[in-house]
Design an enzyme around this catalytic site. Structure first.
Site, PDB file in Angstrom:
ATOM      1  N   SER A  69       0.433  -1.386  -0.160  1.00 40.37           N
ATOM      2  CA  SER A  69      -0.056  -0.279   0.137  1.00 40.37           C
ATOM      3  C   SER A  69       0.770   1.527   0.251  1.00 40.37           C
ATOM      4  O   SER A  69      -0.044   2.021  -0.324  1.00 40.37           O
ATOM      5  CB  SER A  69      -1.055  -0.092   1.079  1.00 40.37           C
ATOM      6  OG  SER A  69       0.214  -0.088   2.761  1.00 40.37           O
ATOM      7  N   LYS A 122      -7.006   2.947   7.912  1.00 40.71           N
ATOM      8  CA  LYS A 122      -6.470   3.959   7.782  1.00 40.71           C
ATOM      9  C   LYS A 122      -6.685   5.741   7.709  1.00 40.71           C
ATOM     10  O   LYS A 122      -5.781   6.230   8.351  1.00 40.71           O
ATOM     11  CB  LYS A 122      -5.825   3.362   6.382  1.00 40.71           C
ATOM     12  CG  LYS A 122      -4.569   2.595   6.405  1.00 40.71           C
ATOM     13  CD  LYS A 122      -4.472   2.160   4.753  1.00 40.71           C
ATOM     14  CE  LYS A 122      -4.355   0.733   4.828  1.00 40.71           C
ATOM     15  NZ  LYS A 122      -3.651   0.629   3.565  1.00 40.71           N
TER      16      LYS A 122
END
Length: 930
Positions: free
Chosen positions: A823, A866
């Site tokens: 990511s 996140k």
């Protein structure tokens, strides 16, 4: 006139209520069944906790009090006189449910001798009666009865000729009863009281030694030997006057003697031998015939004593076995077995009746039949499917759990489907009833008598088999779903299953599969093995007593794998297969059992350890870890009130503000669930409890402050365990903010990526405990930047190598924490471009996404965690892959309103978002197909 010594003072003792027709009399011994008697357990625990160091021979006394009868008053007087009922009050017959009004006015102080029984269901408390007492008052009802008792004075007039006559009559009737019992035991019909010759001889000696002052004790003893009703025992217990007691026991003895004489139809012939004696050969022949009859009935051909009188332990055991078999038959009938189970049960019953009880196989067969009787074959709990079922269920789930919208939605769907099916089946039942019970009234006649007769004779229309078969095919079968709640520990999976059972109104049973290594624990042991028993599933059904409970299969991912004991996970395939579990076969029972009505809810922390065939049979619902915002709500609604009550405080004694609660969540816990958060809140409550108790003792409650401040946390919980990354205030080239979700704690946070260059030969150095995937992500980003260096304006020509005379160092802070995952690809790419072009990236901009060699930005996971971490760290803008647009819809409202979320599908689009003044024309860029 003489009377026994008495005590004028009263005493308080625990009371043990006795179910009818049990009663304890002075000088007698009684076994009290203690299965499901929580009050008896509480009494024993209280007694032994008070004197744990008491001597083994120390007497432990309680008071045994029978329950009231509607036919006898509390002082022992009959309420029915001359056939006319004076008063009738209903009393409780179950000692567990009894209240103060159900306790009889007299009882007996008894010494606890011990507990007898070989297995849990047969345990009995053995007590020995010591002294008759009167119940003055019941001072406590729960968890066990306690009563104020006073000793009673027993009156006996030794000079009264009537008392002497009654005492002699009692002794005479007692001997006559013993003789009848011994003699009638060899006749075709056995007596209700069976005694061995040795016991009968000892009883005769005991009766003969009694003198007039012991008349009351003899009456109590004979009342315990003979067959008495509950009301008769109450009247004997309450008879404080010995003459009245003698009269009542004599009356019972006379009735008992008449009953034995009438039932056996004895014809005493005294002409066989001189002097009216019996022919001993005839008695022996009668004895042998009686033994043969009992042996044929019980399968036990144990020979008797030659020339002696049977009726000892062997005969009594045979009668007991016969009674137990009859009781077992009744239990099997009440269990309403399925057709196959009933066929097997009848076959085993026939074997049991022909079997000798001394054989080992006898107990095995009997245990098997008892297990068949305990399994709920057809008994179900009616679902609470009324007009407001869904509303009540939703409220129940919302009250017990915050969030978890997916699982709540799925459970409400199941309830809605179940309700519709129930309604459809009810309509079909009404149609069948209308067809089979349609009434055709006869035509009215002119005469009224004929019309009245015709109304009584109703003609029922015979339904056709085709119509009934068609309607039965339309009936909807309820196949309960098999759900798998997968998520980190502490997220409420187990408690959610309990809430489902409460919302449905069904019984709940938890089966822990963690550490199960033997296939037989699931499917049971075969009956050929010693100590064979059913498996966990059948035992669970026996425990709940219904065929449609909610079963929680806890920790199914910890189930054992294949070994020498079999494969437990493979044994679960039939249990959790909706197409097979309606004919689940346990190895012990060996009869198909319908599990399709059971609602199975399994829990797991990880799906990797569950075999794919087993996982395919369950409907998986993922429960992600709670976010900081969700933890705040859970703590405010559930954890803080629970811990305040647990630690002895009240709601107005403690207040935890939102900022303090957020500090506990972020700085002292980092987990997916809320278990550690509850522990930390409990520590805060205990600290405030100490302050409150100290202030209360020192009479300074006015100085007590119930509000917890941020400065108090350091003293209460210690040094902060975790520190949050905060967004930088200033920017510089080569430093960028990425996003990361901690896989262990389920918490999201920001991750700084720092890249520095230096003179060198093109070497790339990676530090920060990066995993292989993250290292490859850096290589992909560097390759794309080098391939598009001329287009990006960081090289003067297409052939120039930007890494020719320089080396770079990529570092991610917090080097002790392992980091891995794709990511950070977009963050590495933008950081390299920022370093080589000398343009800084705004510090409040964060990004996440995987990058391919073509520059495409691919979707990643953990978006919710996140973004919550980014909002907490002070980030204002976030770049997400276009493929994650669908995940943004599930974000909390606080995140959507606090962050400016932008979606990009390619590096060129990301550049236009980061530096719009330079790459604005690339916004909305589409990758060419050629």
């Amino acid at each position: 006139m003489g009377k026994s010594p008495s005590k004028s003072s009263t005493k308080v003792l625990p009371l043990i209520p006795l179910a009818p027709p049990l009663a304890v009399l002075p000088g007698t011994t009684l076994k009290i069944p203690i299965i499901n008697r929580a009050d008896v357990a509480a009494i024993l625990a209280k007694i032994y906790s008070i004197s744990p160091t008491a001597k083994p021979d120390a007497a432990i006394t309680v008071a045994c009090v029978p329950l009231n009868s509607p036919q006898v008053s509390r002082d022992g007087k009959l309420l029915i006189e001359e056939g006319k009922k004076v008063e009738n009050v209903n009393f409780e017959s179950d000692p567990v449910e009894a209240t103060k009004k159900d306790i009889f006015g007299y009882g007996c102080i008894a010494k606890v001798s011990g507990v007898q029984g070989r297995k849990h269901g047969d345990l009995s408390l053995v007590v020995e009666g010591l002294e008759r007492v009167k119940v003055i008052d019941v001072v406590q009802e729960r968890p066990y009865f306690e009563g104020e008792l006073s000793s009673v004075e027993e009156f006996i007039d030794v000079a009264n000729a009537d008392v002497l006559d009654q005492f002699n009559l009692l002794k005479q009737l007692s001997r006559e009863l013993l003789a009848l019992v011994r003699l009638s035991s060899i006749l075709p019909r056995a007596p209700t009281v069976s005694l061995s010759p040795l016991v009968a001889k000892r009883l005769e000696l005991y009766i003969g030694r009694k003198e007039l002052p012991e008349a009351g004790a003899l009456a109590d003893f004979m009342a315990n030997v003979i067959d008495c009703t509950h009301e008769e025992k109450l009247r004997v217990l309450s008879a404080t006057d010995v003459k009245d007691r003698l009269d009542r026991v004599i009356e019972i003895l006379q009735r008992q003697i008449s009953s034995i004489q009438g039932s056996t139809r004895m014809t005493v012939t005294t002409t066989s031998l001189p002097g009216g004696s019996f022919d001993i050969n005839q008695l022996r022949r009668l004895q042998q015939e009686a033994i043969k009859r009992r042996g044929a009935a019980t399968g036990n051909n144990t020979p008797g004593f030659p020339g002696g009188f049977p009726g000892g332990q062997g005969a009594q055991g045979g009668e007991e076995e016969a009674n137990e078999i009859d009781e077992l038959k009744k239990r099997l009938q009440d269990a309403k077995l399925s057709r196959e189970a009933d066929k097997v049960a009848q076959r085993e019953l026939a074997r049991l009746q022909k079997m000798n009880p001394a054989q080992a196989e006898y107990q095995v067969c009997r245990n098997y039949l008892e297990n068949l009787a305990e399994i709920p074959w057809t008994k179900t709990t009616p679902d609470q499917l009324d007009a407001k079922t869904l509303v009540k269920a939703k409220k129940q789930l919302d009250d017990d759990h915050y969030g978890l919208d997916k699982i709540k939605k799925r459970l409400l769907e199941y309830l809605a489907v179940l309700k519709l099916k129930e309604q459809a089946n009810r309509d079909i039942d009404d149609q069948i009833k209308a067809i089979t019970g349609a009434e055709i009234l006869p035509e009215e006649n002119e005469e009224k008598e004929e019309a009245a007769d015709a109304e009584d004779k109703k003609v029922v229309k015979e339904p056709s088999e085709a119509e009934l078969r068609l309607l039965e095919k339309k009936r909807m079968v309820d196949k309960s779903p098999i759900l798998l709640l997968a998520g980190p520990p502490g997220t409420g999976k187990t408690s959610l299953a309990k809430s489902v059972a409460t919302a449905l109104g069904r019984k709940f049973h938890r089966i822990s599969l963690g550490g199960v290594r033997d296939e037989a624990e699931i499917r049971g042991h075969r009956r050929t093995y010693v100590a064979a028993m059913p498996g966990l599933i059948v035992n669970g059904l026996k425990k709940v007593g219904v065929s449609n409970p909610v079963f929680l299969l806890d920790e199914i991912d910890k189930l054992g794998v294949s070994n020498y004991n079999g494969d437990p996970s493979a044994a679960m395939l039939e249990v959790l297969d909706p197409e097979q579990n309606h004919t689940f076969t346990d190895h012990y029972v060996n009869i198909p059992i319908d599990l399709s009505k059971v609602l199975f809810i399994a829990t797991a922390n990880s799906l990797e350890t569950i075999p794919p065939p087993l996982l395919d049979r369950m409907e998986t619902i993922q429960l992600s870890g709670y976010t900081t915002i969700e933890k705040r709500h859970i703590a405010s609604r559930h954890l803080i009130p629970k811990q305040i009550t647990t630690n002895g405080l009240h709601a107005d004694n403690l207040e935890i503000p939102t900022d303090v609660l957020d500090k506990i969540i972020t700085s002292y816990t980092r987990e997916s669930g809320v278990r550690n958060l509850e522990r930390e809140i409990g520590s805060v409550c205990r600290s405030k409890a100490v302050e409150y108790a100290t202030a209360k003792d020192s009479e300074t409650l006015g100085q007590y402050n119930p509000i917890v401040s941020l400065t108090d946390l350091d003293a209460m919980l210690g040094i902060e365990r975790f520190t949050e990354e905060l967004a930088e205030q200033y920017s510089r080239p080569g430093v960028i903010t990425g996003l990361v979700a901690y896989s262990t704690g389920g918490q999201g946070s920001i991750l700084f990526i720092e890249i520095a260059d230096m003179p060198g030969s093109g070497r790339v150095q990676l530090t920060g405990k990066l995993g292989d995937v993250l290292k490859e992500s850096v290589e992909v980003a560097l390759t794309w930047v080098k391939a598009h260096a001329f287009e990006l304006g960081i090289s003067s020509s297409e052939d120039e190598d930007i890494m020719k005379n320089r080396s770079i160092h990529v570092h991610c802070p917090s080097g002790a924490i392992p980091k891995d995952g794709p990511s950070a690809g977009i963050a590495h790419t933008i950081a390299l471009i920022s370093l080589f072009s000398g343009k800084p990236v705004p510090p409040t901009l964060a990004m996440t996404g995987e990058v391919s060699l073509r520059g495409r930005i691919l979707p990643v996971g953990g978006i919710k965690e996140k973004l919550i971490g980014a909002l907490r760290a002070g980030v204002e803008r976030v770049l997400l892959p276009e493929g994650n647009r669908k995940d943004a819809r599930d974000l909390p409202e606080e995140v959507l309103s606090g962050l400016n979320i932008e979606f990009v599908g390619h590096i060129w689009e990301a550049l236009a978002k980061v530096w719009p003044e330079r790459w604005e024309k690339m916004n909305g860029w589409v990758e060419p197909r050629l």
